[in-house]
Scaffold this motif. Structure first.
Motif, mmCIF file in Angstrom:
data_model
loop_
_atom_site.group_PDB
_atom_site.id
_atom_site.type_symbol
_atom_site.label_atom_id
_atom_site.label_comp_id
_atom_site.label_asym_id
_atom_site.label_seq_id
_atom_site.Cartn_x
_atom_site.Cartn_y
_atom_site.Cartn_z
ATOM 1 N N ASP A 1 17.479 49.396 53.044
ATOM 2 C CA ASP A 1 18.232 48.457 52.207
ATOM 3 C C ASP A 1 18.140 49.051 50.679
ATOM 4 O OD1 ASP A 1 18.897 46.274 54.135
ATOM 5 O OD2 ASP A 1 16.981 46.028 54.196
ATOM 6 N N VAL A 2 16.999 49.755 50.328
ATOM 7 C CA VAL A 2 16.933 50.084 48.824
ATOM 8 C C VAL A 2 15.667 51.106 48.970
ATOM 9 C CG1 VAL A 2 16.262 49.438 46.542
ATOM 10 C CG2 VAL A 2 17.308 47.903 47.814
ATOM 11 N N MET A 3 15.876 52.324 48.068
ATOM 12 C CA MET A 3 14.899 53.183 47.807
ATOM 13 C C MET A 3 14.459 53.372 46.376
ATOM 14 S SD MET A 3 16.381 56.504 50.043
ATOM 15 C CE MET A 3 18.026 56.382 49.332
ATOM 16 N N VAL A 4 13.153 52.978 46.286
ATOM 17 C CA VAL A 4 12.693 53.407 44.910
ATOM 18 C C VAL A 4 11.929 54.774 44.975
ATOM 19 C CG1 VAL A 4 10.738 52.518 43.309
ATOM 20 C CG2 VAL A 4 11.809 50.991 44.987
ATOM 21 N N VAL A 5 12.578 55.525 43.761
ATOM 22 C CA VAL A 5 12.266 56.872 43.841
ATOM 23 C C VAL A 5 12.013 57.432 42.454
ATOM 24 C CG1 VAL A 5 13.577 59.371 43.952
ATOM 25 C CG2 VAL A 5 14.117 57.248 45.407
ATOM 26 N N ASP A 6 10.579 58.134 42.475
ATOM 27 C CA ASP A 6 10.207 58.798 41.130
ATOM 28 C C ASP A 6 11.046 59.875 40.957
ATOM 29 O OD1 ASP A 6 8.851 59.541 39.208
ATOM 30 O OD2 ASP A 6 7.050 59.982 40.251
ATOM 31 N N ARG A 7 11.401 60.310 39.676
ATOM 32 C CA ARG A 7 11.888 61.826 39.231
ATOM 33 C C ARG A 7 11.090 62.891 39.629
ATOM 34 N NH1 ARG A 7 15.621 61.910 34.212
ATOM 35 N NH2 ARG A 7 15.326 64.256 34.725
ATOM 36 N N MET A 8 9.784 62.822 39.076
ATOM 37 C CA MET A 8 9.061 63.742 39.389
ATOM 38 C C MET A 8 8.270 63.873 40.343
ATOM 39 S SD MET A 8 7.641 63.896 35.147
ATOM 40 C CE MET A 8 6.659 65.393 35.166
ATOM 41 N N LEU A 9 8.751 64.716 41.445
ATOM 42 C CA LEU A 9 8.277 64.735 42.865
ATOM 43 C C LEU A 9 8.027 66.433 43.201
ATOM 44 C CD1 LEU A 9 10.621 62.251 44.813
ATOM 45 C CD2 LEU A 9 8.173 61.938 44.025
ATOM 46 N N ILE B 1 20.619 58.501 31.496
ATOM 47 C CA ILE B 1 22.145 58.928 31.819
ATOM 48 C C ILE B 1 22.046 59.936 33.062
ATOM 49 C CG2 ILE B 1 24.063 60.201 31.134
ATOM 50 C CD1 ILE B 1 23.405 59.090 28.110
ATOM 51 N N LEU B 2 21.174 60.864 33.025
ATOM 52 C CA LEU B 2 21.026 61.767 34.138
ATOM 53 C C LEU B 2 20.947 61.217 35.358
ATOM 54 C CD1 LEU B 2 21.241 64.686 35.127
ATOM 55 C CD2 LEU B 2 18.840 65.047 34.546
ATOM 56 N N GLY B 3 20.121 60.100 35.465
ATOM 57 C CA GLY B 3 19.749 59.545 36.652
ATOM 58 C C GLY B 3 20.700 58.790 37.215
ATOM 59 N N LEU B 4 21.248 58.164 36.441
ATOM 60 C CA LEU B 4 22.465 57.142 36.983
ATOM 61 C C LEU B 4 23.741 58.172 37.306
ATOM 62 C CD1 LEU B 4 22.274 54.563 34.154
ATOM 63 C CD2 LEU B 4 21.521 54.060 36.635
ATOM 64 N N ASN B 5 23.893 59.123 36.850
ATOM 65 C CA ASN B 5 25.131 60.106 37.039
ATOM 66 C C ASN B 5 24.771 60.751 38.300
ATOM 67 O OD1 ASN B 5 26.728 59.146 34.932
ATOM 68 N ND2 ASN B 5 26.145 60.873 33.485
ATOM 69 N N SER B 6 23.394 60.894 38.497
ATOM 70 C CA SER B 6 23.080 61.626 39.932
ATOM 71 C C SER B 6 23.363 60.920 41.128
ATOM 72 C CB SER B 6 21.697 62.218 39.629
ATOM 73 O OG SER B 6 20.654 61.177 39.894
ATOM 74 N N GLY B 7 23.407 59.619 40.832
ATOM 75 C CA GLY B 7 23.670 58.724 42.013
ATOM 76 C C GLY B 7 22.807 57.576 42.020
ATOM 77 N N GLY B 8 21.760 57.445 40.900
ATOM 78 C CA GLY B 8 21.048 56.480 40.940
ATOM 79 C C GLY B 8 21.852 55.028 40.543
ATOM 80 N N ASP B 9 21.411 53.785 41.064
ATOM 81 C CA ASP B 9 22.107 52.677 40.819
ATOM 82 C C ASP B 9 21.341 52.055 39.969
ATOM 83 O OD1 ASP B 9 24.207 52.232 43.207
ATOM 84 O OD2 ASP B 9 22.058 53.166 44.241
ATOM 85 N N ASP B 10 19.944 52.132 39.409
ATOM 86 C CA ASP B 10 19.328 51.430 38.233
ATOM 87 C C ASP B 10 18.206 52.419 37.846
ATOM 88 O OD1 ASP B 10 18.320 49.631 36.693
ATOM 89 O OD2 ASP B 10 17.829 48.050 38.190
ATOM 90 N N TYR B 11 17.597 52.128 36.817
ATOM 91 C CA TYR B 11 16.555 52.904 36.178
ATOM 92 C C TYR B 11 15.550 52.123 35.419
ATOM 93 C CZ TYR B 11 15.368 57.641 34.228
ATOM 94 O OH TYR B 11 14.688 58.696 33.980
ATOM 95 N N ALA C 1 25.659 64.004 51.323
ATOM 96 C CA ALA C 1 25.646 63.719 52.722
ATOM 97 C C ALA C 1 26.132 62.376 53.194
ATOM 98 C CB ALA C 1 24.162 63.659 53.334
ATOM 99 N N GLY C 2 26.786 61.500 52.043
ATOM 100 C CA GLY C 2 27.370 60.190 52.289
ATOM 101 C C GLY C 2 26.357 58.972 52.576
ATOM 102 N N ASN C 3 25.061 59.122 52.098
ATOM 103 C CA ASN C 3 24.152 58.096 51.890
ATOM 104 C C ASN C 3 24.510 57.317 50.895
ATOM 105 O OD1 ASN C 3 21.684 56.710 51.649
ATOM 106 N ND2 ASN C 3 20.664 57.744 53.553
ATOM 107 N N LYS C 4 24.563 56.222 51.113
ATOM 108 C CA LYS C 4 24.780 55.068 50.186
ATOM 109 C C LYS C 4 23.828 54.039 49.783
ATOM 110 C CE LYS C 4 29.929 55.683 50.910
ATOM 111 N NZ LYS C 4 31.160 54.866 51.359
ATOM 112 N N THR C 5 22.689 54.298 50.249
ATOM 113 C CA THR C 5 21.660 53.478 50.122
ATOM 114 C C THR C 5 21.398 53.158 48.461
ATOM 115 O OG1 THR C 5 20.723 54.027 52.317
ATOM 116 C CG2 THR C 5 19.046 52.746 50.469
ATOM 117 N N PRO C 6 21.271 52.014 48.050
ATOM 118 C CA PRO C 6 21.014 51.850 46.610
ATOM 119 C C PRO C 6 19.686 52.499 45.921
ATOM 120 C CG PRO C 6 21.622 49.749 47.511
ATOM 121 C CD PRO C 6 21.347 50.551 48.796
#
Length: 223
Positions: free
Chosen positions: A46-54, A88-98, A69-74
């Motif tokens: 339903d949602v993914m919580v993602v760190d940037r530095m992995l 800005i980079l995070g949101l423009n890359s496909g992130g929904d919140d930051y 790949a068409g994955n639209k999970t928030p």
């Protein structure tokens, strides 16, 4: 909700996962971008919580790959990179919140819940297909090569699940959880029985087999 937390810091990851589980959520926790990519392409969240530095695959690349790949999970980016440019980079890359570290767990939980509430109806497909097989989700009709196929409700749900994940292996455990809402192995052959019935209707009368058994893994529907 079923959530994927991607955090390479074990202390932070465990803290987030424990807090969300205490709120009643189902949480998978992984510590690398590569493992996250595997999880996100084989399991529906339903949602993914993602760190940037992995390690292996960074968070930005991970999300860009999933979106491509068409994955639209928030996706909620949770990171110590907090400049305006980073956001800005995070949101423009496909992130929904930051959300920037350090963070309050209450805010994290509220943001996750808000993402999960976002309407997805406009993004949902109404026609699913594989080869000459077509499923109309609105009319609740299935046809193959122009021939109508009558399915029982559970057979319809099973076929819809496989079609939505076309080309991706679905394990017995995944199917039990998604179709029968069973989070443990009941030691029955309910999955095998329904796959057999489905094959008898959509594969056996036709020349090309669509439902594949992947030995030692599960099932996959191919075009």
């Amino acid at each position: 909700m079923k959530l994927l937390v991607v955090e390479d810091d074990e202390t932070t990851g465990s803290y987030i996962a424990r807090g969300l589980r205490e709120e009643g959520q189902t949480v998978d926790l992984v510590t690398s971008g590569r493992d996250a990519l595997i999880q996100a392409t084989s399991t529906t969240y339903d949602v993914m919580v993602v760190d940037r530095m992995l390690p292996e695959i960074d968070g930005i690349t991970l999300v860009k790959t999933l979106r491509g790949a068409g994955n639209k999970t928030p996706v909620l980016f949770l990171t110590s990179l907090g400049s305006v440019e980073d956001r800005i980079l995070g949101l423009n890359s496909g992130g929904d919140d930051y959300l920037v570290k350090p963070f309050a767990f209450g805010e994290l939980s509220a943001r996750v819940a808000a993402l999960a509430r976002r309407p997805q109806a406009l993004e949902q497909e109404t026609i699913l297909s594989a080869g000459d097989l077509s499923m109309d989700l609105i009319a609740r009709e299935v046809t193959r090569a122009g021939q109508k196929i009558d399915l029982l409700p559970r057979e319809f749900a099973l076929l819809e699940h496989l079609l939505r994940r076309k080309g991706r292996v679905q394990t017995r455990t995944m199917l039990l959880e998604a179709i029968w809402d069973i989070s443990f192995d009941p030691m029955t052959n309910v999955v095998e029985t329904h796959i057999s019935r489905l094959r008898a209707k959509i594969d056996k009368p036709f020349d090309t087999e669509l439902i594949r058994t992947i030995r030692g893994a599960g099932y996959r529907i191919d075009a």
